[in-house]
Design an enzyme around this catalytic site. Structure first.
Site, mmCIF file in Angstrom:
data_model
loop_
_atom_site.group_PDB
_atom_site.id
_atom_site.type_symbol
_atom_site.label_atom_id
_atom_site.label_comp_id
_atom_site.label_asym_id
_atom_site.label_seq_id
_atom_site.Cartn_x
_atom_site.Cartn_y
_atom_site.Cartn_z
ATOM 1 N N GLU A 257 3.424 6.988 8.081
ATOM 2 C CA GLU A 257 2.186 8.019 8.357
ATOM 3 C C GLU A 257 1.039 6.936 8.081
ATOM 4 O O GLU A 257 0.805 6.525 6.885
ATOM 5 C CB GLU A 257 2.193 8.982 7.277
ATOM 6 N N CYS A 296 -6.213 11.563 5.042
ATOM 7 C CA CYS A 296 -5.805 11.044 6.578
ATOM 8 C C CYS A 296 -5.997 11.989 7.555
ATOM 9 O O CYS A 296 -6.040 11.395 8.652
ATOM 10 C CB CYS A 296 -4.287 10.683 6.283
HETATM 11 P P1 NAP Z 1 -2.592 0.669 2.022
HETATM 12 O O1 NAP Z 1 -3.250 -0.252 1.190
HETATM 13 O O2 NAP Z 1 -1.644 0.175 3.176
HETATM 14 O O3 NAP Z 1 -1.472 1.011 0.806
HETATM 15 C C1 NAP Z 1 -0.454 1.822 0.659
HETATM 16 C C2 NAP Z 1 0.793 2.050 -0.089
HETATM 17 O O4 NAP Z 1 1.606 0.636 0.358
HETATM 18 C C3 NAP Z 1 0.205 1.579 -1.467
HETATM 19 O O5 NAP Z 1 1.272 2.182 -2.426
HETATM 20 C C4 NAP Z 1 0.263 0.042 -1.686
HETATM 21 O O6 NAP Z 1 0.594 -0.496 -2.934
HETATM 22 C C5 NAP Z 1 1.480 -0.310 -0.883
HETATM 23 N N1 NAP Z 1 1.422 -1.678 -0.409
HETATM 24 C C6 NAP Z 1 0.340 -2.525 0.116
HETATM 25 N N2 NAP Z 1 1.178 -3.543 0.487
HETATM 26 C C7 NAP Z 1 2.378 -3.581 0.265
HETATM 27 C C8 NAP Z 1 3.398 -4.451 0.373
HETATM 28 N N3 NAP Z 1 3.316 -5.765 0.839
HETATM 29 N N4 NAP Z 1 4.697 -4.097 -0.039
HETATM 30 C C9 NAP Z 1 4.947 -3.027 -0.363
HETATM 31 N N5 NAP Z 1 3.989 -1.848 -0.694
HETATM 32 C C10 NAP Z 1 2.599 -2.309 -0.173
HETATM 33 O O7 NAP Z 1 -3.334 2.140 2.141
HETATM 34 P P2 NAP Z 1 -4.377 2.886 0.785
HETATM 35 O O8 NAP Z 1 -5.214 1.980 0.687
HETATM 36 O O9 NAP Z 1 -3.376 3.011 -0.389
HETATM 37 O O10 NAP Z 1 -4.491 4.069 1.662
HETATM 38 C C11 NAP Z 1 -5.442 4.461 2.631
HETATM 39 C C12 NAP Z 1 -4.801 4.498 3.986
HETATM 40 O O11 NAP Z 1 -3.721 5.453 4.001
HETATM 41 C C13 NAP Z 1 -5.503 5.124 4.878
HETATM 42 O O12 NAP Z 1 -6.086 4.019 6.270
HETATM 43 C C14 NAP Z 1 -5.304 6.339 5.247
HETATM 44 O O13 NAP Z 1 -5.469 6.557 6.839
HETATM 45 C C15 NAP Z 1 -3.829 6.339 5.074
HETATM 46 N N6 NAP Z 1 -3.246 7.414 4.672
HETATM 47 C C16 NAP Z 1 -2.371 7.817 5.958
HETATM 48 C C17 NAP Z 1 -1.784 9.195 5.575
HETATM 49 C C18 NAP Z 1 -0.718 9.830 6.276
HETATM 50 O O14 NAP Z 1 -0.458 10.684 5.984
HETATM 51 N N7 NAP Z 1 -0.874 9.411 7.530
HETATM 52 C C19 NAP Z 1 -2.102 9.868 4.262
HETATM 53 C C20 NAP Z 1 -3.048 9.067 3.197
HETATM 54 C C21 NAP Z 1 -3.520 7.689 3.564
HETATM 55 P P3 NAP Z 1 -0.695 -1.101 -3.931
HETATM 56 O O15 NAP Z 1 -1.808 -0.022 -3.999
HETATM 57 O O16 NAP Z 1 -0.011 -1.359 -5.202
HETATM 58 O O17 NAP Z 1 -1.300 -2.240 -3.135
#
Ligand code: NAP
Length: 674
Positions: A257, A296
């Protein structure tokens, strides 16, 4: 000393080795906790989930797992204030926290209820009807779902640390799969506490839930085809994780997602005087400011008929200019902070990119008037952009500034709006504010394939509408293309993402035993006792009553016609019925056949059958002519407990004629005393 968040690994709370990463307050920039997972044995966590948690969950039926979800939800609701307190550190207002905390618990309640009502009290989901294959019926096919044998790894985004976990956890646990949850570090303290509350409720079996507050280490190296990764976050991270060699070589199920450039459209039929105009403006405003736009599903692109752009801009500015931004602890604050100043920098950078092709018509990128310490808090002024040439623009259809940011654009006619909406290349949700059914139909036909959810709002549904940005546990959440291509929730559909669908082939006897459901052609057990005299617990699957026969006379047909008023020509007009290509003469009413069938199989005295409450899959297969006879077989097809005192029995009913040909079949539902 700063608190170190703990991991929950193999049924113990453990701190990561080393100092970990800081979790920072959105309001004052202080470090509220440290989070780290160094030193965990990730392979052993997966093994523990599969062998201990998976085994325990699989020994429970769907109904037992559903009951467990209810206890978890109640536990969270009883201690919700503890979560609200932590949630405020993340910049969330009380209203934002409500979506996350109570919305999350609500998702578990809904899944619990759906699990009890829509799934059997067993461990296998039978998918659809059996497929006859052999000519004599001795070889059939049946699709089933069984629980995957691995573990689900949930990697969640920062914006909804509770709801984001629970919308995945509900379906996963209901499916009989253990979960390992990895929250985003930025809000891990809220998720960690929610996990503690759930564990302290005592409802979860050992190994069913583990938590990683920090990196997932080498866990991906140990995944297998029986595991599931369910990821929420940015498209970049999704791409990185999805390209891990184990994900591709083992075909590990990966649900993504991601960010999504959602849009809303003001219909071409709406004028400023119409109620849809105000509803539209209110909704855009709400979507921009709730959770400071960190949703999101938030509206990023706003399409309005070109003649309406100025009035929509004016109406939005009037509202946005009044927003009180700041520390949610202050009662006058309506929009809280972004999760961190680094996230704010990300939003501002993306806003600057948007400004290269759009006009900023409300708010300031680098300045904010906020209640609270502007020097340390992650406050952001809402930003409304405008672009009058949306087809020439590129970034606006491509960049998600994950904050209170949206762009207003004009369109010329419905097909123009459809083309622009689909330029988001796949989104989680699109909304259309229209009162015109033709407009709605055009959007469905040409946009639905690009959007996981479509919301139509007009004066008729406004009072009950849940709005553009609220995913519901009963409806799917996810979307094609850049939204990740994943799908979650959607009621029981979401449970099936954690199960494997298999096609079974074999004899009805073997497949009935394997599925716990009577399938046509399986042996029918008979006995002296009428099935209506047996209590729920005494009825075996396959137990059958074969009735005597009854002849249907012309007098019966005429009496029934007069009594019910159903004088359809096929029953009452010999000449017209004879001319019919289907009947070739007068035939008995289908409902007469049903009534006589009931007369044949019902045992009249008070007893364990408390009520007949429905009839499904009714088919009239062959007409019955006056003078012909019918008889019935009534077989226990499946059973499902409903309350401690009652259970639902589903009966397969087959009505045959004197030649043993099937004339009608259906499933009868009764409520029986336990
Ligand atoms: P993100 O930076 O991609 O992080 C998402 C998750 O992935 C976090 O738990 C992060 O952990 C983890 N992660 C990052 N790098 C990783 C790696 N190399 N290996 C394993 N895990 C890793 O996104 P975010 O900044 O938290 O969230 C914002 C984004 O999420 C926005 O773009 C939003 O649109 C999207 N979003 C989408 C939805 C949906 O349902 N479609 C819902 C909510 C948000 P760490 O924080 O520890 O790095």
């Amino acid at each position: 000393m700063t608190r170190m968040l703990q991991n929950f690994s193999k049924d113990s709370w453990v701190k990561g080795e080393g100092s970990g990463r800081p979790v920072v307050s959105a309001i004052d920039g202080s470090t509220v906790a440290m989070a780290g997972s160094e030193g965990l044995n990730f392979a052993a966590m997966l093994d523990h989930a599969r062998s201990v948690g998976g085994a325990a969950l699989k020994s429970m039926t769907f109904h037992q797992r559903a009951a467990m979800l209810k206890v978890l939800a109640k536990g969270l609701m009883e201690r919700k204030e503890e979560l609200y307190e932590l949630s405020a550190q993340t910049g969330a207002t009380r209203a934002d926290g409500w979506i996350d905390i109570e919305g999350g618990a609500g998702t578990l309640f809904t899944m619990s209820s759906k699990g009890r009502k829509e799934l059997p009290d067993g461990v296998v989901i039978v998918d659809g009807s059996h497929e006859p294959i052999g000519k004599t019926g001795s070889f059939i096919g049946q699709h089933v779902y069984t629980s995957l044998q691995g573990a689900a790894l949930h990697i969640n985004a920062f914006n909804f640390p509770v709801w984001g976990m629970l919308e995945k956890l509900g379906p996963t646990l209901l499916a009989g799969m253990p979960a390992i949850v990895k929250p985003a570090t930025a809000t891990a303290q809220v998720c960690e506490h929610a996990v503690r509350i759930m564990l302290e409720s005592g409802a979860l079996p050992a190994g069913a839930l583990q938590l990683i507050v920090g990196s997932v280490g080498d866990m991906f190296d140990h995944l297998t085809c029986q595991d599931v990764v369910s990821f929420t976050g940015s498209a970049d991270t999704a791409r990185l994780l999805q390209s891990h060699p184990v994900i591709t070589s083992q075909s590990v199920r990966f649900i993504a997602e991601c960010d999504s450039i959602n849009c809303t459209v003001l219909g071409p039929d709406v004028s400023e005087q119409d109620p849809e105009f105000d509803l539209f403006v209110k909704e855009v405003f709400r979507e921009m400011t709730v959770k400071a736009g960190q949703k999101c599903t938030a509206i990023r692109r706003i399409f309005v008929p070109s003649a309406m752009v100025d009035s929509v801009e004016e109406a939005l500015r009037a509202r946005l200019n009044k927003v009180v931004t700041g520390d949610p602890a202050d009662e006058t604050v309506r929009m809280g902070a972004l999760v961190s100043r680094s996230q704010r920098e990300d939003v501002r950078e993306k806003a600057r990119s948007l400004a290269s092709e759009c006009d900023l018509v409300c708010g300031e990128i680098d300045e904010v008037k906020a209640i609270g310490d502007e020097q340390v808090g992650a406050f952001q002024s809402p930003l409304l952009f405008r672009n009058d040439r949306p087809w020439q623009a590129g970034l606006v259809h491509d960049i998600e500034a994950f904050g209170p940011v949206a762009t207003l654009m004009p369109y010329e006619g419905v097909s123009d709006a459809i083309g622009l909406a689909n330029r988001g290349k796949g989104s989680l949700v699109m909304s259309v504010f229209t009162h015109d059914p033709n407009v709605a139909q055009q959007f469905v036909l040409q946009c639905a394939a690009f959007h996981g959810r479509m919301v139509f709002v007009d004066r008729d549904c406004a009072a009950e509408s849940t709005g553009h940005g609220s995913p519901l546990p009963t409806l799917i959440h996810g979307g094609p293309g850049r939204a990740g291509g994943g799908e979650e929730m959607g009621g029981i559909r979401g449970v099936k993402h954690y199960m494997q669908r298999s096609a079974l082939q074999g004899s009805p006897r073997l497949l009935s035993a394997a599925t716990g459901q009577f399938l046509a052609g399986a042996p029918q057990l008979t006995g002296e006792i009428h099935p209506f005299r047996k209590r729920y617990a005494e009825l075996d699957i396959g137990y059958t009553l074969h009735t005597g026969s009854r002849t249907i006379t012309l007098e019966d047909v005429e009496h029934f016609a007069e009594f019910t008023g159903d004088n359809f020509y096929a029953h009452m007009d010999e000449v017209a019925a004879a001319a019919s290509p289907i009947f070739g003469g007068r035939v008995a009413h289908g409902y007469l056949i049903l009534s006589f069938a009931a007369g044949l199989f019902v045992d009249p005295d008070p007893g364990p059958v408390l009520a007949n409450f429905g009839l499904e899959s009714l088919r009239f297969i062959k007409p019955v002519k006056p003078g012909e006879s019918i008889k019935v077989s009534l077989t226990v097809k499946s059973k499902s407990p409903r309350t401690p005192d009652m259970g639902e029995v589903r009966w397969a009913v087959a009505v045959t004629n004197g030649e043993d040909e099937l004339v009608a079949s259906y499933e009868l539902l009764t409520m029986n005393a336990v």
